[in-house]
Write an enzyme that holds these catalytic residues in place. Structure first.
Site, mmCIF file in Angstrom:
data_model
loop_
_atom_site.group_PDB
_atom_site.id
_atom_site.type_symbol
_atom_site.label_atom_id
_atom_site.label_comp_id
_atom_site.label_asym_id
_atom_site.label_seq_id
_atom_site.Cartn_x
_atom_site.Cartn_y
_atom_site.Cartn_z
ATOM 1 N N SER A 126 0.958 -1.317 0.039
ATOM 2 C CA SER A 126 0.024 0.019 0.038
ATOM 3 C C SER A 126 0.945 1.139 0.008
ATOM 4 C CB SER A 126 -0.887 -0.265 1.099
ATOM 5 O OG SER A 126 -1.706 1.327 1.424
ATOM 6 N N TYR A 171 -2.666 -0.723 10.431
ATOM 7 C CA TYR A 171 -2.872 -1.196 8.880
ATOM 8 C C TYR A 171 -1.528 -0.728 8.200
ATOM 9 C CZ TYR A 171 -4.195 -1.146 4.208
ATOM 10 O OH TYR A 171 -4.258 -1.270 2.717
#
Length: 677
Positions: free
Chosen positions: A554, A567
């Site tokens: 990401s 996350y």
């Protein structure tokens, strides 16, 4: 549709749908009748015959070659003799009616020259058993009397058509013939009569073998060679699969298929299997797909795994030398170059059969054909002694100029043809888009997901099990990860490409993030990626064919945003795994790369499960406008979709970036704060 064509297709589909009658893409059928010449409007006698490469069970009108019968019969007068009979295949093009439909096959003359309207040429196991028995001619007389006539072996072609025509004329009461070393041909005045005659020959041969054959045609059971218990058998198959794929792929990468059917394991448990396997297959349709003979592991089922792997390597060297000697013994100056010396069939006592081909369907069909060959050997040995055609005749077909021309006409393979991919979290969103793209590029795909039903549904959308399968996998559990890798090995013979995509996200501030939240996200993405990469790397290293591991990380791996501690931290963990594994696995030819998407809203399971609402709240926008918001903060002003991530995976794992590893590719439409540096 012409009635003759309608009847022909119905008969073809009925015969071809039963494996007792013929194998996949094996045999051909025909009908003669009247059509209209579009140039004159006058009636003309036509021949409809299954075209080259078609399958009887699924034959449609488009798969028929359509020829002017008078012109095909006229070729008899210009036939230059058996030494030049290959020229007759090109001559068929001058006999086509209209656009001609499918390309005429080498067997067209057989159908045209028989003096009856309907002809079937099939490859039933029972018929080939008689055709390959050492005393097949005598058995034919004994079993069928004067209703079926023996035709000595001849390579398919125009001369074989003339031979069958002459025998049919000389034996007006005959309903068909046994083609030595090959199969059967039957005929009839009507489509129904031809079909019934074909079935009668097949059934009569099978019943005779059953009633008169000895009960142990493959000999006594060998101690230690019987089938292992199912769980143990399949575990050993998975452990051997990467090593066996390496053997089958020394010349070029192959896809595999595994079968532990009883017919295979029983054959390998019997004393005569080494002798019979060494004789190879006989029917041209068989050995063109299975090679002239298989590689057979000569160890009992309970031999130590390390010794079995070592012995397979030794046998592979011997197999390649033997195949090269076969080629050199029979090649002429006009022969095509040797196409490869690796086995297409590998037999392992107690375990089963591994078959290989350029794709899954080809590999599966090769295994089916060798199963047919086992049945043929059983029938021939039950009544007599199995004696296939000579190696010289096998070579004339395997390296036939017509076969070579057919291979040269094959389309260029797609970028990922022959590659086997495992994608985690692939039942929806980014993972599903990646699986879809890889399948479209020719890869075989294993869709792994927590939800088995969704995984199987997503796989079914991509095609048959020759294209994709769905498996249940919780990436936090090592045993389930290994089971998913094993499923890939057993379904497709190996593994080439792994995409660590499984993930989830909880949008919380530091103070709101619980220990359980932290552990869950790290278990799924950091630990899960580690477990998947570890299990996959073992298979990739054992194969010795290189491979790819991709991490869907990401932009958050490098971008610091609010309310995202767990996350983003685990994505940073994944990003560094890419670097660490690229450094470690490069020596094995395994490339490890990562992809850093920005928020992918549409189609995302993560966003739909609450993450989207949480992020929308953080940024002060409506959830339905979140994709637009993300796009608006990028340099390109474009929303990132699952397909864009899939595109990056396809490029990273293709040939164009074959020298790239340790790279992170942003797929974020340009987020300056996430630039790599």
């Amino acid at each position: 549709m012409n009635q003759a064509v309608s009847d022909l297709l119905a008969r073809s589909n009925a015969l071809g749908s039963d494996p007792r009658n013929t194998n996949y893409a094996g045999g051909n059928t025909s009908a003669k009748g009247t059509g209209i010449d579009p140039a004159t409007g006058e009636p003309v006698e036509l021949l409809w015959v299954k075209g080259s490469g078609g399958d009887l069970g699924t034959l449609t009108e488009a798969g028929l070659a359509v020829l002017r019968l008078d012109r095909v019969l006229g070729l008899v007068d210009v036939y230059p003799g058996v030494e030049r009979e290959d020229e007759m295949v090109a001559a068929f093009d001058y006999c086509l009616h209209g656009r001609g439909g499918a390309a005429p096959s080498i067997d067209t003359s057989m159908h045209a020259l028989v003096d009856l309207p309907h002809v079937d040429h099939l490859h039933p196991d029972s018929g080939i058993a008689i055709a390959t028995a050492v005393d097949g001619e005598e058995l034919t007389r004994r079993i069928f009397g004067d209703k079926v006539v023996w035709v000595p072996w001849r390579r398919p072609g125009f001369q074989l058509g003339l031979d069958i025509r002459d025998i049919q004329r000389a034996n007006p009461d005959a309903v068909g013939c046994i083609l030595g070393g090959h199969g059967i041909t039957a005929w009839g005045r009507s489509s129904e009569e031809s079909e019934q005659n074909s079935l009668w020959i097949i059934r009569t041969a099978a019943e005779y073998i059953e009633e008169h054959g000895r009960p142990d045609p493959f000999g006594a059971e060998l101690e230690g060679y019987g089938a292992l218990p199912e769980d143990e058998r399949r575990a050993r198959a998975a452990a051997l699969a990467p090593h066996i794929r390496a053997i089958a792929s020394a010349d070029r990468p192959m896809v595999g298929h595994f079968s532990d059917a009883e017919v295979v394991t029983d054959f390998l448990a019997r004393a005569e299997h080494p002798r019979l396997a060494a004789l190879g297959t006989s029917c041209p349709d068989h050995f063109l797909r299975t090679k002239v003979k298989p590689l057979v592991l000569d160890l009992p089922a309970d031999a130590p795994l390390e010794r079995a792997i070592e012995r397979l390597g030794e046998l592979h060297e011997a197999y390649r030398a033997d195949y090269a000697a076969y080629y050199e013994a029979h090649a002429t100056t006009e022969s095509p170059a040797m196409r490869g010396a690796d086995p297409a069939i590998v037999l392992v006592p107690g375990v089963g059969m591994f078959s290989f081909g350029k794709d899954k369907q080809t590999a599966r069909v090769a295994g089916e054909f060798y199963t047919n060959a086992i049945n043929v050997m059983r029938g021939a040995e039950a009544l007599s002694r199995y004696q296939p055609i000579s190696d010289a005749e096998k070579f004339r077909i395997e390296y036939w100029s017509l076969e070579e021309a057919k291979l040269q006409r094959m389309p260029k393979p797609r970028s990922h043809a022959g590659r086997i991919a495992l994608v985690t979290g692939a039942a929806s969103g980014i993972g599903k888009a990646i699986a879809t793209r890889l399948a479209a590029e020719g890869a075989c795909v294993v869709i792994a997901d927590l939800d088995l039903e969704k995984a199987q549904s997503a796989a079914a959308e991509l095609g048959s099990t020759d294209v994709a399968i769905g498996v249940q996998c919780d990436v936090t559990r090592a045993e389930e990860v290994q089971a998913a890798v094993d499923a890939a090995l057993l379904a497709f013979g190996g593994l080439d490409l792994v995409v660590n995509n499984a993930g989830l996200s909880l949008s919380k501030s530091l103070l709101e993030t619980t220990e359980a939240d932290w552990d869950l996200q790290h278990d799924v993405m950091a630990k899960g990626s580690f477990l998947v990469s570890r299990a996959a790397a073992k298979a990739l290293i054992d194969q010795g064919l290189g491979g790819d591991i991709i991490y869907i990380s990401s932009k958050n791996a490098v971008f610091a945003g609010p309310n995202n501690i767990a996350y983003s931290a685990t994505k940073a963990d994944q990003a560094h795994q890419v670097r660490l594994l690229a450094a470690e696995l490069g020596q094995h030819g395994v490339r490890v790369n990562g992809i850093n998407p920005d928020g992918v809203v549409r189609g995302s399971g993560i966003f739909a499960s609450g993450w989207g609402a949480s992020r929308a709240k953080v940024y002060g926008v409506k959830e339905e406008e979140l994709g637009k918001y993300y796009a608006g903060r990028t340099l390109l002003g474009r929303e990132v979709l699952p397909e864009h991530v899939a595109n990056a995976v396809a490029v990273l794992t293709g040939d164009e970036l074959s020298h790239t590893t340790g790279l992170h590719v942003p797929v974020d439409s340009g987020v300056a704060a996430a630039f790599l540096r």
